[in-house]
Design a protein around this motif. Structure first.
Motif, PDB file in Angstrom:
ATOM      1  N   PRO B 232      31.418  43.744  40.054  1.00  0.00           N
ATOM      2  CA  PRO B 232      32.682  42.971  39.617  1.00  0.00           C
ATOM      3  C   PRO B 232      33.658  42.627  41.037  1.00  0.00           C
ATOM      4  O   PRO B 232      34.471  41.583  41.069  1.00  0.00           O
ATOM      5  CB  PRO B 232      34.116  44.283  39.238  1.00  0.00           C
ATOM      6  N   PHE B 233      33.481  43.340  42.369  1.00  0.00           N
ATOM      7  CA  PHE B 233      34.367  43.382  42.970  1.00  0.00           C
ATOM      8  C   PHE B 233      33.394  42.030  44.574  1.00  0.00           C
ATOM      9  O   PHE B 233      34.287  42.017  45.347  1.00  0.00           O
ATOM     10  CB  PHE B 233      34.504  44.416  44.083  1.00  0.00           C
ATOM     11  N   VAL B 234      32.606  41.891  44.102  1.00  0.00           N
ATOM     12  CA  VAL B 234      32.054  40.933  44.989  1.00  0.00           C
ATOM     13  C   VAL B 234      32.224  39.820  45.184  1.00  0.00           C
ATOM     14  O   VAL B 234      32.566  38.771  45.741  1.00  0.00           O
ATOM     15  CB  VAL B 234      30.940  40.495  44.356  1.00  0.00           C
ATOM     16  N   ILE B 235      33.332  38.866  43.499  1.00  0.00           N
ATOM     17  CA  ILE B 235      33.676  37.670  43.737  1.00  0.00           C
ATOM     18  C   ILE B 235      34.979  37.908  44.737  1.00  0.00           C
ATOM     19  O   ILE B 235      35.106  37.082  45.778  1.00  0.00           O
ATOM     20  CB  ILE B 235      34.426  37.519  42.458  1.00  0.00           C
ATOM     21  N   GLY B 236      35.675  39.178  44.557  1.00  0.00           N
ATOM     22  CA  GLY B 236      37.103  39.536  45.204  1.00  0.00           C
ATOM     23  C   GLY B 236      36.837  39.166  47.122  1.00  0.00           C
ATOM     24  O   GLY B 236      37.245  38.571  48.211  1.00  0.00           O
ATOM     25  N   MET B 237      34.961  39.576  47.006  1.00  0.00           N
ATOM     26  CA  MET B 237      34.881  40.023  48.753  1.00  0.00           C
ATOM     27  C   MET B 237      34.744  38.452  49.029  1.00  0.00           C
ATOM     28  O   MET B 237      34.876  38.137  50.513  1.00  0.00           O
ATOM     29  CB  MET B 237      33.614  40.987  48.517  1.00  0.00           C
ATOM     30  N   SER B 238      33.978  37.915  47.938  1.00  0.00           N
ATOM     31  CA  SER B 238      33.476  36.322  48.637  1.00  0.00           C
ATOM     32  C   SER B 238      34.342  35.799  48.773  1.00  0.00           C
ATOM     33  O   SER B 238      34.610  34.282  49.654  1.00  0.00           O
ATOM     34  CB  SER B 238      32.701  35.763  47.938  1.00  0.00           C
ATOM     35  N   ARG B 263      47.796  34.719  55.062  1.00  0.00           N
ATOM     36  CA  ARG B 263      47.006  35.855  54.270  1.00  0.00           C
ATOM     37  C   ARG B 263      46.867  35.252  52.678  1.00  0.00           C
ATOM     38  O   ARG B 263      47.130  36.957  51.665  1.00  0.00           O
ATOM     39  CB  ARG B 263      48.160  37.262  55.214  1.00  0.00           C
ATOM     40  N   TRP B 264      47.775  34.333  51.965  1.00  0.00           N
ATOM     41  CA  TRP B 264      47.663  34.302  51.176  1.00  0.00           C
ATOM     42  C   TRP B 264      46.790  34.804  50.065  1.00  0.00           C
ATOM     43  O   TRP B 264      47.279  34.977  48.977  1.00  0.00           O
ATOM     44  CB  TRP B 264      47.780  32.771  50.411  1.00  0.00           C
ATOM     45  N   ILE B 265      46.070  34.701  50.714  1.00  0.00           N
ATOM     46  CA  ILE B 265      44.336  34.994  49.317  1.00  0.00           C
ATOM     47  C   ILE B 265      44.648  36.994  48.899  1.00  0.00           C
ATOM     48  O   ILE B 265      44.218  37.539  47.732  1.00  0.00           O
ATOM     49  CB  ILE B 265      43.099  35.766  49.769  1.00  0.00           C
ATOM     50  N   TYR B 266      45.094  37.600  50.008  1.00  0.00           N
ATOM     51  CA  TYR B 266      45.619  38.678  49.563  1.00  0.00           C
ATOM     52  C   TYR B 266      46.856  39.406  48.634  1.00  0.00           C
ATOM     53  O   TYR B 266      48.074  38.318  49.406  1.00  0.00           O
ATOM     54  CB  TYR B 266      45.861  40.063  50.873  1.00  0.00           C
ATOM     55  N   GLY B 267      46.885  39.036  47.144  1.00  0.00           N
ATOM     56  CA  GLY B 267      47.974  39.506  46.103  1.00  0.00           C
ATOM     57  C   GLY B 267      47.455  39.080  44.931  1.00  0.00           C
ATOM     58  O   GLY B 267      46.330  39.110  44.564  1.00  0.00           O
ATOM     59  N   ASP B 339      39.776  45.788  34.996  1.00  0.00           N
ATOM     60  CA  ASP B 339      39.156  45.562  36.505  1.00  0.00           C
ATOM     61  C   ASP B 339      39.466  46.895  37.235  1.00  0.00           C
ATOM     62  O   ASP B 339      40.837  46.890  38.336  1.00  0.00           O
ATOM     63  CB  ASP B 339      38.671  43.953  36.833  1.00  0.00           C
ATOM     64  N   PHE B 340      38.838  46.766  38.004  1.00  0.00           N
ATOM     65  CA  PHE B 340      39.185  48.105  39.723  1.00  0.00           C
ATOM     66  C   PHE B 340      38.655  47.286  41.001  1.00  0.00           C
ATOM     67  O   PHE B 340      39.407  46.773  42.201  1.00  0.00           O
ATOM     68  CB  PHE B 340      38.217  48.811  38.850  1.00  0.00           C
ATOM     69  N   GLY B 341      37.612  46.990  40.699  1.00  0.00           N
ATOM     70  CA  GLY B 341      36.984  46.053  42.049  1.00  0.00           C
ATOM     71  C   GLY B 341      37.884  45.773  42.331  1.00  0.00           C
ATOM     72  O   GLY B 341      37.845  45.133  43.801  1.00  0.00           O
ATOM     73  N   ASN B 342      37.959  44.253  41.815  1.00  0.00           N
ATOM     74  CA  ASN B 342      39.099  42.926  42.830  1.00  0.00           C
ATOM     75  C   ASN B 342      40.004  43.320  43.177  1.00  0.00           C
ATOM     76  O   ASN B 342      39.866  43.170  44.668  1.00  0.00           O
ATOM     77  CB  ASN B 342      38.996  41.727  41.662  1.00  0.00           C
ATOM     78  N   PRO B 343      40.829  43.775  42.815  1.00  0.00           N
ATOM     79  CA  PRO B 343      42.161  44.925  42.956  1.00  0.00           C
ATOM     80  C   PRO B 343      42.130  45.605  44.335  1.00  0.00           C
ATOM     81  O   PRO B 343      42.806  45.013  45.604  1.00  0.00           O
ATOM     82  CB  PRO B 343      42.759  45.448  42.072  1.00  0.00           C
ATOM     83  N   VAL B 344      40.948  46.048  44.525  1.00  0.00           N
ATOM     84  CA  VAL B 344      40.831  46.865  45.804  1.00  0.00           C
ATOM     85  C   VAL B 344      40.308  46.700  46.630  1.00  0.00           C
ATOM     86  O   VAL B 344      40.916  46.859  48.048  1.00  0.00           O
ATOM     87  CB  VAL B 344      40.352  48.240  44.845  1.00  0.00           C
ATOM     88  N   VAL B 352      47.508  47.660  40.828  1.00  0.00           N
ATOM     89  CA  VAL B 352      48.421  47.507  39.357  1.00  0.00           C
ATOM     90  C   VAL B 352      47.449  48.615  38.990  1.00  0.00           C
ATOM     91  O   VAL B 352      47.321  49.633  39.653  1.00  0.00           O
ATOM     92  CB  VAL B 352      47.174  46.117  39.144  1.00  0.00           C
ATOM     93  N   LEU B 353      47.471  48.865  37.651  1.00  0.00           N
ATOM     94  CA  LEU B 353      47.613  50.217  36.838  1.00  0.00           C
ATOM     95  C   LEU B 353      45.814  50.467  37.790  1.00  0.00           C
ATOM     96  O   LEU B 353      45.960  51.860  37.703  1.00  0.00           O
ATOM     97  CB  LEU B 353      47.696  50.235  35.621  1.00  0.00           C
ATOM     98  N   SER B 354      44.983  50.248  37.468  1.00  0.00           N
ATOM     99  CA  SER B 354      43.524  50.792  37.905  1.00  0.00           C
ATOM    100  C   SER B 354      43.710  51.543  39.191  1.00  0.00           C
ATOM    101  O   SER B 354      43.182  52.017  39.170  1.00  0.00           O
ATOM    102  CB  SER B 354      42.128  49.857  37.265  1.00  0.00           C
TER     103      SER B 354
END
Ligand SMILES: Nc1ncnc2c1ncn2[C@@H]1O[C@H](COP(=O)(O)OP(=O)(O)O)[C@@H](O)[C@H]1O
Ligand SMILES: [Mg+2]
Lengths: 361, 699
Positions: B232-238, B263-267, B339-344, B352-354
């Protein structure tokens, strides 16, 4: 084959089965003798299949006990009972070929593969399917599939063999033949068979004994002749052989005979346990003769409907003095009667039976 | 009777305490512990065994049932009353004791006619219920309990009330100019936006796939399996590698158009984008199924009734697919919440909650109570959505659309709608392609965006094979976690599929009291977000009576119970197409239900079994949320390792490792496809419709 014993093969002792609110089988007691073919007959939803599945162990009764050869099997699972069943849909395993299907039960009981396959081949031959061993069920016709299902069941030499409406998935032509094949097989091998059907002709043709069910009860239990000639109530009289039910008055009983009045005519028939009062007379369509003429004996009627069916003609005749319409099957196709014609109606008293006016059991 | 012998053995042969110590351990069988180590309370476990020996020999149903049930109850009492005080955690002896007690009880009940006298069925129902209770029900209740405790372990309702209404959860500062809203609002807002947008984009894809002559439909199909094979987190990473401060696109924009780096992408923005990329394919699959379920003859009928394309679409097609849209929305909503991977990866300061649950546990605070409270909020949200979704889809999700192809042409799309859909779909395909392109090549260049010289550096750091005095050895830093991951996944795979299919068989073929509750329980673990499972396992299995943390076993168990519902669904969908009389025929032919299951049901259910196995394997490799709590130094998993690297900014390594995982998964899928193939299945005429893929993706 198992030795004959003094127990009936299958015994139901006040067996009941409900699915939640629905009572499918109500306090049935029933004995099935070894080596006979007993039919459960009744309209759809009367609990025949449930009764059959109770014997198989696919359902367990809510109350009562079931015995097979005197042994209480009430709580035994289907796999632990020595009973086989031929399903309405045949239930052949689609991923196994004919031979594997037939040998399945033997292998499950721990027989060696070679022996199992030998007996399976022998039984397939007995049902006329030699040479079909390697076919898949999907490559067989409906009739052949059914014979595989039968072979698969009898190869286990079960104490009881169950059939659930075995003819219902066959076309009309094949039915008579399969019916006769089943009966022949049963008699040749001395099998004990319980056979479910809703078709009275089929039941009359194959059975040693017929058990008629209605609403989860057994309403009558006897030989085909018993049922046809001496129906226990109006339901059976109607269900088996479409009897005309004409209201009559029982005037008096004397010995075996009762004096009744049918319209204005008095006659004497066996009373069959009825006491004086209103009753019904079951008159088979064949037991009514109609003829053009003005003799007036004993009834006078008028033809309301006529249908020519090749081998016979069906009439509906209104009998004025009785105030009822009767359904008549007349073999005399060469002298048809016209609708509206006034005819003489006579009844063969020997082919009638008295039944109670209301259907309590 | 072997089970009674096992019952005895559990007390006098198998060591009672300590799972990991195994048979060679210091721990002694319960009998010895009672005799020589002063643990005389263990003797209460003896009477059920005596009773079972007696009742089993004489075949007394009631007594047998009593023996089994009392054995289970006494074991539970013994375990909990004396937990932590003066006994170590339970071991194999206790496990064998519990299993034997369960089977003994099953014999007793079956002899009384339960489940049509079938011991195997009674035992299987008992086993599935008991294990679900122990591994889902018990941990979740531990979370609930710990939310009501203060740090010293006392019950404190006031504290709970204070915590659960805290500003950090429910604050609305961001609306009034403050910096942050509460995490609950963040989660809800994100989930709603992602739910709506993923449904709309998914609908555009589905319309293009089902209602137009789009030339590259295979491409669309390929896209639909992406979420299955991607951690799941791979999308966020790329996304970071593309749009981050030093990302590739950012660098270009800076270079050519003088747009300043930011840094707009973070958030929230980046997170929304990442989740959309991850979950739109699921919505696509769900809606494709729905659209294909709309019989073309209805649209044809509408057109013969003088309605144009637009009217046909708005008056016929749209109302028919509306329930499907709601379903897709709820699925997107649930996915986003869990989802946990992307928020992290990409959430930045947007909590977010997770992630809040995670940081409450691992952060400096070590606030397990706080984590429990957050978990309860998260659980409440996703359970509500889950219940809504179940009620909405109802039983329909189990019934596959009739396979009879309704001949006829589906109506064409109205022109304007067609253009809009293409306008959404084409850029989205480009974006997805660049995301995956980055993943596959990004690890083989020095610093993506700024320095594009090819390098093996990262790959070798992770997967080097060294050569020393003693021959070859695995020098790379990733080998350890990769092997652990594969091992855990391979162990979990058959267990997950087996338990899932068994449960499906029980649910669809057996009638028994409490069936509804049983079904709900087994489906529940589906709705519980991985983070909650993770924290609940820590709370439940850290100390006696059941101590599993730090073992590989706990990860296997977490995977089995999280992924089992897919096996259940696939199994039920397939079983509903197999005539019940097949198993009954097998029973009347003298095969007991265990044999029937093995020889008749399983071969016919092959597609469902394969689906469940594949899914279990892939999910075990890609998931991160639950296991990030459960890994230990000894047993680290690939995904957790990657997240750790990425957190330290080592994107090269992280991305190389992700690419390797994806390659492994794809080859596994292809291998299974080749191995199992369609050969045996194709022989059959029986209705063998494929398991509807939305079910698979819907996890
Ligand atoms: N599994 C079941 N659950 C609930 N009701 C059932 C079930 N099986 C049968 N019934 C009900 O029991 C009654 C008898 O059914 P059945 O024995 O199948 O009748 P028959 O075979 O004579 O047509 C019917 O009213 C039927 O609806
Ligand atoms: Mg029936």
């Amino acid at each position: 084959m198992t030795l004959p014993s003094d127990h009936p093969r299958v015994q139901f002792r006040t067996v009941g089965k409900s699915y939640g609110e629905v009572a499918a089988v109500r306090n049935i007691s029933l004995d099935i003798a070894a080596g006979t073919l007993v039919t459960l007959l009744g309209p759809s939803g009367c609990g025949k299949t449930s009764t059959l599945r109770l014997i198989a162990g696919l359902e367990h009764p809510t109350s009562g006990r079931i015995l097979i050869d005197g042994q209480d099997v009430t709580h035994l699972s289907a796999a632990e009972r020595d009973v086989s069943m031929v399903f309405q849909s045949y239930a052949l395993f689609p991923h196994m070929n004919v031979l594997e299907n037939t040998a399945y039960g033997l292998l499950a009981s721990g027989m060696k593969r070679r022996e199992a396959e030998e007996s399976a081949v022998a039984k397939l031959k007995a049902v006329g399917l030699a040479g079909f061993e390697r076919r898949l069920p999907s490559e067989l016709s409906g009739g052949q599939q059914q014979r595989v299902a039968v072979a698969r069941a009898i190869v286990l030499e079960p104490k009881v063999l169950l059939f659930d409406e075995p003819l219902s998935n066959l076309d009309a032509k094949l039915r008579r033949q399969v019916r006769d094949d089943i009966r022949a097989l049963q008699q040749n091998l001395g099998l004990t068979v319980v056979y479910v059907t809703h078709d009275q002709d089929e039941a009359l043709a194959v059975s040693d004994r017929i058990v008629v069910m209605q609403g989860g009860f057994i309403v009558q239990d006897g030989t085909p002749r018993d049922l046809y000639e001496r129906p226990a109530n109006r339901f059976i009289a109607d269900f088996i052989g479409n009897a005309n039910l004409i209201p009559v008055q029982v005037m008096a009983c004397d010995g075996d005979l009762a004096t009744i009045t049918l319209g204005t005519v008095r006659m004497q028939v066996p009373h069959r346990g009825l006491s004086p009062g209103p009753a019904l007379m079951a008159i088979r369509p064949h037991a009514v003769r109609v003829a053009a003429g003005k003799t007036g004996v004993p009834f006078r009627g008028r033809v309301c409907k006529a249908a020519y069916l090749g081998g016979h003609i069906e009439y509906v005749v209104a009998i004025e003095t009785v105030g009822a319409e009767v359904f008549v099957i007349d073999g005399n196709v060469h002298a048809p009667l016209a609708v509206g014609e006034v005819v003489d109606v006579s009844i063969l008293v020997a082919d009638t039976a008295l039944v109670p006016a209301s259907d309590e059991k | 009777m072997p089970w009674v012998i096992g019952f005895w053995a559990s007390l006098v042969v198998v060591p009672w305490y300590g799972l990991e110590a195994g048979l060679s351990s210091q721990s002694w069988p319960a009998a010895a512990e009672a005799a020589w180590h002063g643990r005389s309370w263990l003797l209460v476990l003896l009477p059920p065994v005596l009773l079972a020996s007696l009742a089993g020999g004489l075949r007394w149903p009631r007594l047998m049932a009593l023996a089994g049930v009392s054995g289970l109850l006494l074991l539970a009492l013994e375990a909990w009353l004396i937990a932590g005080k003066s006994q170590p955690p339970l071991g194999w002896g206790a496990l064998v004791y519990a299993s034997c007690a369960l089977v003994v009880a099953a014999y007793g009940l079956a002899w009384q006619g339960w489940c049509r006298g079938d011991v195997f069925i009674v035992a299987a129902i008992g086993a599935v219920c008991a294990s679900t209770l122990v591994f889902v029900g018990y941990p979740v209740s531990c979370v609930l309990i710990s939310a009501f405790r203060d740090n010293a372990g006392h019950l404190d309702f006031g504290l709970f009330a204070a915590k659960i209404t805290d500003r950090s959860i429910w604050g609305l500062d961001c609306l009034t100019g403050g910096r942050n809203c509460g995490v609950a609002w963040n989660s809800l807002a994100l989930a709603c936006i992602v739910g709506v947008l993923s449904t709309l984009i998914g609908l555009a894809f589905a319309l293009i796939a089902a209602r137009t002559h789009f030339p590259a439909k295979r491409l669309l199909r390929l896209m639909s399996i992406l979420p299955v094979i991607t951690p799941p987190f791979v999308i966020g990473m790329s996304l970071i590698l593309l749009f981050g401060r030093s990302g590739m696109v950012t660098a270009w924009l800076n270079h050519w158009l003088d747009i300043p780096r930011s840094r707009w992408i973070y958030g929230m923005t980046g997170l929304t984008l990442a989740q959309l990329l991850a979950f739109t394919p699921i919505a696509f699959l769900v809606l494709l199924g729905v659209l294909q379920g709309v019989s073309p003859s209805m649209e044809e009928a509408s057109q013969t009734l003088r309605s144009g394309r637009w009217r046909t679409f708005t008056k016929v097609t749209w109302p028919l697919i509306r329930p499907g849209l709601a379903n897709a929305f709820l699925i997107g909503f649930i996915e986003s919440l869990a989802d946990f991977g992307n928020p992290v990866m990409i959430g930045g300061n947007f909590r977010v909650l997770s992630t809040a649950v995670y940081f409450a546990v691992v952060g400096a605070a070590q606030d397990q109570g706080g984590a429990a409270v957050l978990s309860i909020v998260l659980l409440a949200f996703s359970l509500t959505a889950f219940v809504l979704q179940r009620a909405w889809v109802g039983r329909r999700s189990y019934v596959t659309v009739s396979g009879k192809g309704d001949s006829g042409q589906p109506g064409a799309l109205p022109r304007s709608l067609h253009v809009v859909c293409l306008g959404v779909v084409l850029p989205w395909i480009v974006l997805t392609a660049s995301i995956y392109g980055i993943i596959l090549v990004g690890g083989f260049v020095k610093a993506i965006g700024s320095d594009n010289t090819p390098t093996w550096e990262y790959f070798l750091t992770a997967f080097a094979i060294g050569h020393g005095d003693h021959g070859f050895f695995l020098a790379g830093s990733a080998w350890n976690s990769l092997f652990t991951t594969l091992k855990v996944a391979l162990i979990a795979m058959p267990l997950t599929a087996g338990l899932g299919i068994l449960t499906a068989y029980l649910l669809s073929r057996q009638r028994f009291a409490g069936r509804g509750v049983f079904e709900f329980l087994t489906m529940l673990s589906f709705a519980i977000p991985g983070t909650v499972i993770g924290i609940s396992y820590i709370l439940a299995f850290n100390t006696a009576p059941i101590e599993l943390t730090g073992t590989g076993l706990i990860m296997v168990i977490a995977f089995v119970f999280r992924n089992m519902p897919v096996g259940i669904r696939a199994g039920i969908a397939n079983l509903s197409q197999v005539d019940k009389s097949l198993d009954e025929a097998s029973l009347t032919l003298g095969a007991r239900s265990a044999a029937t299951l093995r020889r008749v049901i399983l071969p016919i259910l092959r597609p469902a079994v394969v689906t469940a196995m594949v899914y279990a394997f892939v999910r075990a490799i890609t998931s991160v949320s639950a296991v990030i709590f459960l890994v230990s130094g000894e047993y680290n998993l690939a995904t957790v390792y990657i997240v750790g690297r990425a957190e330290f900014g080592e994107y090269g390594l992280a991305i190389v490792y992700s690419a390797v995982l994806i390659v492994i998964i794809v080859s596994a899928l292809l291998a299974i496809q080749l191995l199992v193939g369609e050969r045996r299945i194709g022989r059959r005429e029986i209705a063998q419709k494929r398991v509807p893929t939305p079910e698979l993706a819907q996890a």
